[in-house]
Design a protein around this motif. Structure first.
Motif, PDB file in Angstrom:
ATOM      1  N   ALA A  82      53.840  44.315  54.189  1.00 57.11           N
ATOM      2  CA  ALA A  82      53.539  45.725  54.409  1.00 57.11           C
ATOM      3  C   ALA A  82      52.099  45.961  54.865  1.00 57.11           C
ATOM      4  O   ALA A  82      51.874  46.682  55.835  1.00 57.11           O
ATOM      5  N   PRO A  83      51.094  45.374  54.214  1.00 60.41           N
ATOM      6  CA  PRO A  83      49.721  45.619  54.686  1.00 60.41           C
ATOM      7  C   PRO A  83      49.459  45.073  56.086  1.00 60.41           C
ATOM      8  O   PRO A  83      48.715  45.681  56.849  1.00 60.41           O
ATOM      9  N   THR A  84      50.058  43.959  56.429  1.00 63.22           N
ATOM     10  CA  THR A  84      49.893  43.420  57.775  1.00 63.22           C
ATOM     11  C   THR A  84      50.460  44.397  58.796  1.00 63.22           C
ATOM     12  O   THR A  84      49.830  44.677  59.820  1.00 63.22           O
ATOM     13  N   ASN A  85      51.636  44.932  58.521  1.00 61.48           N
ATOM     14  CA  ASN A  85      52.235  45.916  59.416  1.00 61.48           C
ATOM     15  C   ASN A  85      51.360  47.155  59.507  1.00 61.48           C
ATOM     16  O   ASN A  85      51.158  47.701  60.584  1.00 61.48           O
ATOM     17  N   TRP A  86      50.817  47.598  58.377  1.00 63.76           N
ATOM     18  CA  TRP A  86      49.946  48.771  58.340  1.00 63.76           C
ATOM     19  C   TRP A  86      48.728  48.556  59.237  1.00 63.76           C
ATOM     20  O   TRP A  86      48.404  49.410  60.056  1.00 63.76           O
ATOM     21  N   VAL A  87      48.061  47.416  59.085  1.00 63.04           N
ATOM     22  CA  VAL A  87      46.866  47.121  59.884  1.00 63.04           C
ATOM     23  C   VAL A  87      47.207  47.089  61.362  1.00 63.04           C
ATOM     24  O   VAL A  87      46.484  47.659  62.195  1.00 63.04           O
ATOM     25  N   GLN A  88      48.293  46.441  61.723  1.00 65.27           N
ATOM     26  CA  GLN A  88      48.675  46.347  63.141  1.00 65.27           C
ATOM     27  C   GLN A  88      48.961  47.727  63.723  1.00 65.27           C
ATOM     28  O   GLN A  88      48.532  48.036  64.839  1.00 65.27           O
ATOM     29  N   VAL A  89      49.688  48.557  62.992  1.00 61.41           N
ATOM     30  CA  VAL A  89      50.012  49.895  63.488  1.00 61.41           C
ATOM     31  C   VAL A  89      48.737  50.696  63.713  1.00 61.41           C
ATOM     32  O   VAL A  89      48.544  51.290  64.772  1.00 61.41           O
ATOM     33  N   GLY A  95      56.220  52.610  39.595  1.00 62.83           N
ATOM     34  CA  GLY A  95      55.531  53.807  40.077  1.00 62.83           C
ATOM     35  C   GLY A  95      54.238  53.468  40.798  1.00 62.83           C
ATOM     36  O   GLY A  95      53.946  54.024  41.862  1.00 62.83           O
ATOM     37  N   ILE A  96      53.466  52.551  40.238  1.00 58.88           N
ATOM     38  CA  ILE A  96      52.210  52.118  40.869  1.00 58.88           C
ATOM     39  C   ILE A  96      52.499  51.490  42.232  1.00 58.88           C
ATOM     40  O   ILE A  96      51.827  51.779  43.220  1.00 58.88           O
ATOM     41  N   ALA A  97      53.513  50.664  42.280  1.00 59.83           N
ATOM     42  CA  ALA A  97      53.858  49.987  43.533  1.00 59.83           C
ATOM     43  C   ALA A  97      54.329  50.977  44.585  1.00 59.83           C
ATOM     44  O   ALA A  97      53.934  50.883  45.758  1.00 59.83           O
ATOM     45  N   TYR A  98      55.155  51.940  44.174  1.00 58.09           N
ATOM     46  CA  TYR A  98      55.627  52.934  45.139  1.00 58.09           C
ATOM     47  C   TYR A  98      54.474  53.777  45.685  1.00 58.09           C
ATOM     48  O   TYR A  98      54.445  54.098  46.876  1.00 58.09           O
ATOM     49  N   VAL A  99      53.516  54.128  44.833  1.00 53.44           N
ATOM     50  CA  VAL A  99      52.347  54.882  45.298  1.00 53.44           C
ATOM     51  C   VAL A  99      51.582  54.062  46.340  1.00 53.44           C
ATOM     52  O   VAL A  99      51.171  54.583  47.384  1.00 53.44           O
ATOM     53  N   PHE A 100      51.384  52.773  46.078  1.00 55.26           N
ATOM     54  CA  PHE A 100      50.667  51.900  47.003  1.00 55.26           C
ATOM     55  C   PHE A 100      51.356  51.861  48.371  1.00 55.26           C
ATOM     56  O   PHE A 100      50.722  52.053  49.412  1.00 55.26           O
ATOM     57  N   VAL A 101      52.653  51.629  48.378  1.00 56.62           N
ATOM     58  CA  VAL A 101      53.404  51.529  49.628  1.00 56.62           C
ATOM     59  C   VAL A 101      53.459  52.881  50.335  1.00 56.62           C
ATOM     60  O   VAL A 101      53.298  52.964  51.557  1.00 56.62           O
ATOM     61  N   ASP A 102      53.656  53.959  49.565  1.00 54.41           N
ATOM     62  CA  ASP A 102      53.653  55.292  50.180  1.00 54.41           C
ATOM     63  C   ASP A 102      52.298  55.607  50.809  1.00 54.41           C
ATOM     64  O   ASP A 102      52.223  56.243  51.863  1.00 54.41           O
ATOM     65  N   ASP A 103      51.213  55.157  50.168  1.00 48.24           N
ATOM     66  CA  ASP A 103      49.876  55.365  50.733  1.00 48.24           C
ATOM     67  C   ASP A 103      49.713  54.617  52.054  1.00 48.24           C
ATOM     68  O   ASP A 103      49.125  55.144  53.003  1.00 48.24           O
ATOM     69  N   LEU A 104      50.217  53.388  52.127  1.00 48.92           N
ATOM     70  CA  LEU A 104      50.155  52.646  53.392  1.00 48.92           C
ATOM     71  C   LEU A 104      50.898  53.403  54.490  1.00 48.92           C
ATOM     72  O   LEU A 104      50.401  53.540  55.610  1.00 48.92           O
ATOM     73  N   ALA A 150      51.588  56.624  54.600  1.00 55.04           N
ATOM     74  CA  ALA A 150      50.870  57.862  54.913  1.00 55.04           C
ATOM     75  C   ALA A 150      49.647  57.576  55.787  1.00 55.04           C
ATOM     76  O   ALA A 150      49.301  58.373  56.665  1.00 55.04           O
ATOM     77  N   GLN A 151      48.996  56.447  55.566  1.00 57.69           N
ATOM     78  CA  GLN A 151      47.830  56.096  56.377  1.00 57.69           C
ATOM     79  C   GLN A 151      48.230  55.795  57.818  1.00 57.69           C
ATOM     80  O   GLN A 151      47.493  56.132  58.754  1.00 57.69           O
ATOM     81  N   MET A 152      49.383  55.159  58.018  1.00 59.22           N
ATOM     82  CA  MET A 152      49.849  54.921  59.388  1.00 59.22           C
ATOM     83  C   MET A 152      50.093  56.249  60.090  1.00 59.22           C
ATOM     84  O   MET A 152      49.650  56.459  61.223  1.00 59.22           O
ATOM     85  N   LYS A 153      50.787  57.138  59.439  1.00 56.69           N
ATOM     86  CA  LYS A 153      51.081  58.453  60.007  1.00 56.69           C
ATOM     87  C   LYS A 153      49.796  59.239  60.211  1.00 56.69           C
ATOM     88  O   LYS A 153      49.589  59.869  61.256  1.00 56.69           O
ATOM     89  N   GLY A 154      48.901  59.189  59.232  1.00 58.67           N
ATOM     90  CA  GLY A 154      47.637  59.914  59.329  1.00 58.67           C
ATOM     91  C   GLY A 154      46.774  59.427  60.482  1.00 58.67           C
ATOM     92  O   GLY A 154      46.136  60.222  61.180  1.00 58.67           O
ATOM     93  N   CYS A 155      46.755  58.124  60.705  1.00 61.95           N
ATOM     94  CA  CYS A 155      45.995  57.562  61.823  1.00 61.95           C
ATOM     95  C   CYS A 155      46.526  58.111  63.138  1.00 61.95           C
ATOM     96  O   CYS A 155      45.765  58.548  63.997  1.00 61.95           O
ATOM     97  N   HIS A 156      47.838  58.094  63.286  1.00 61.60           N
ATOM     98  CA  HIS A 156      48.451  58.609  64.506  1.00 61.60           C
ATOM     99  C   HIS A 156      48.120  60.080  64.698  1.00 61.60           C
ATOM    100  O   HIS A 156      47.690  60.502  65.775  1.00 61.60           O
TER     101      HIS A 156
END
Length: 163
Positions: free
Chosen positions: A32-39, A113-122, A124-130
């Motif tokens: 997931a983080p690799t995909n986030w960084v690439q996007v 819950g912690i894990a879902y927040v982390f992934v949801d943040d990633l 949201a950051q992809m969408k926010g960057c766009h």
């Protein structure tokens, strides 16, 4: 331990998951983080291509695709969109695997819950960057490197990164 560090440790199977290789990826191992960084990187390259080209900066995926693959600007942008789509699709596939991974690991609800927040943040950051790139004056003040061609803002339409 911070929430981010906790999220990363809980998500270790997801973060290092062997996944099908998205188009344009140089490795078969992604997460997931690799995909986030690439996007984030590719979206920024797409929106900044005209400015970077005008100032002679060749460190931009769109320009690299044009140069090394002899693509037109439109073809390079289409390839960049395809690569982003591959990474976002892979991210969503990995995210969809979370419940099964958590069940298999008998992960307690608090940790889930912690894990879902982390992934949801990633995500949201992809969408926010766009969204930021589309509306920021950093990218909207267009420099036309070639007046006879449409700008990257006119050509590029990245959609579907929302939840």
């Amino acid at each position: 331990m911070s929430a981010t560090a906790e999220g990363e440790s809980i998500l270790e199977p997801l973060l290092s998951a062997k996944a099908s290789r998205p188009q344009g990826s140089s490795t078969g191992t992604t997460g997931a983080p690799t995909n986030w960084v690439q996007v984030v990187n590719i979206v920024q390259d797409v929106f900044s291509v005209a400015k970077e080209e005008a100032r002679g900066d060749c460190h931009n995926l769109v320009l690299v695709l044009q140069h090394h693959r002899n693509y037109s600007r439109g073809e390079a942008l289409a390839e960049a969109r395809s690569i982003v789509r591959g990474h976002t699709d892979e991210f969503l596939r990995l995210k969809a695997r979370l419940p099964a991974l958590f069940d298999a690991a008998a992960l307690p609800p608090h940790d889930r819950g912690i894990a879902y927040v982390f992934v949801d943040d990633l995500q949201a950051q992809m969408k926010g960057c766009h969204d930021w790139c589309r509306s920021s004056s950093r990218y909207s003040r267009v420099i036309r490197a070639r007046p006879d061609e449409p700008t990257y803002l006119e050509e590029m339409r990245l959609e579907g990164l929302g939840r």
